[in-house]
Design an enzyme around this catalytic site. Sequence first.
Site, PDB file in Angstrom:
ATOM      1  N   THR A   1       8.249  39.635  81.622  1.00 19.70           N
ATOM      2  CA  THR A   1       7.339  38.996  82.567  1.00 19.70           C
ATOM      3  C   THR A   1       7.775  39.351  83.979  1.00 19.70           C
ATOM      4  OG1 THR A   1       6.378  36.894  83.311  1.00 19.70           O
ATOM      5  CG2 THR A   1       8.694  36.861  82.635  1.00 19.70           C
TER       6      THR A   1
ATOM      7  N   ASN B   1       6.583  37.181  86.295  1.00 23.44           N
ATOM      8  CA  ASN B   1       6.372  35.865  86.887  1.00 23.44           C
ATOM      9  C   ASN B   1       7.726  35.249  87.252  1.00 23.44           C
ATOM     10  OD1 ASN B   1       6.114  32.863  86.873  1.00 23.44           O
ATOM     11  ND2 ASN B   1       3.971  33.340  86.513  1.00 23.44           N
TER      12      ASN B   1
ATOM     13  N   LYS C   1       8.640  31.911  85.535  1.00 19.53           N
ATOM     14  CA  LYS C   1       9.044  32.040  84.129  1.00 19.53           C
ATOM     15  C   LYS C   1      10.431  32.651  84.014  1.00 19.53           C
ATOM     16  CE  LYS C   1       4.462  32.373  82.017  1.00 19.53           C
ATOM     17  NZ  LYS C   1       3.513  33.214  81.244  1.00 19.53           N
TER      18      LYS C   1
ATOM     19  N   ASP D   1       2.840  33.817  76.822  1.00 22.71           N
ATOM     20  CA  ASP D   1       1.523  33.763  77.434  1.00 22.71           C
ATOM     21  C   ASP D   1       0.989  32.353  77.239  1.00 22.71           C
ATOM     22  OD1 ASP D   1      -0.460  35.778  78.686  1.00 22.71           O
ATOM     23  OD2 ASP D   1      -1.710  34.533  77.398  1.00 22.71           O
TER      24      ASP D   1
END
Length: 208
Positions: free
Chosen positions: A7, A9, A12, A69
């Site tokens: 990821t 992100n 995260k 996800d």
Amino acid sequence: MKYLLATTNKAKIRYYGTKLREQGVEIVTLEDLNIKCNVDETGKNPIENAIIKASAYNQISGMPTIALDEGLFLKGVPDHIQPGTHVRRVNGKRLNDIEMIEYYIDLVNKYGENGILKGYFLKGVAIVSQGNTYTFECKANRCFTNKKSAVIDEGYPLASIQIISSLNKFKSELTLEEEKRTMDVEQKDIFDFLLNTISTIEQDQTKN
């Protein structure tokens, strides 16, 4: 044994990466490996997208790969504008953090009651290693408000309009101790899956 957390992100990476490292799991990121390609997430649900990402980055890196996800489903919101797996993308546009906060506040005002809109995240997790795919799915209830915190968690802007009911506090404002008492408890099943699967992968590696 190293595991790729697939990821970009930052929220995260901070949360899942930190928690897994605390359990002794050696985590590396896409940035660590200088992997910059984007994977086309064409799945119909969070599990399918997690598998697509884990499989693609496993093939690129050659490492056991973890992907997560999630889809968002909001009470009373018409089907044609339910976020689903497109939490950040609206009408083909990828929203930045501020645009995302304002868009969801608008949904709260239109479809919520007394400034509150309830819903849940459907979370999908996949680990791909040596041709094997392991998956897990769970729900996490959420309560959104039309008020926003001044604290924005980069990469997870909706934390700024989520109220943790037990603390009557914005999610983005939780202290580490409060996070342990709330979010860590909520995420326990995910981490149990991750740690049990990692144990299985490493046992199989030892046998081979």
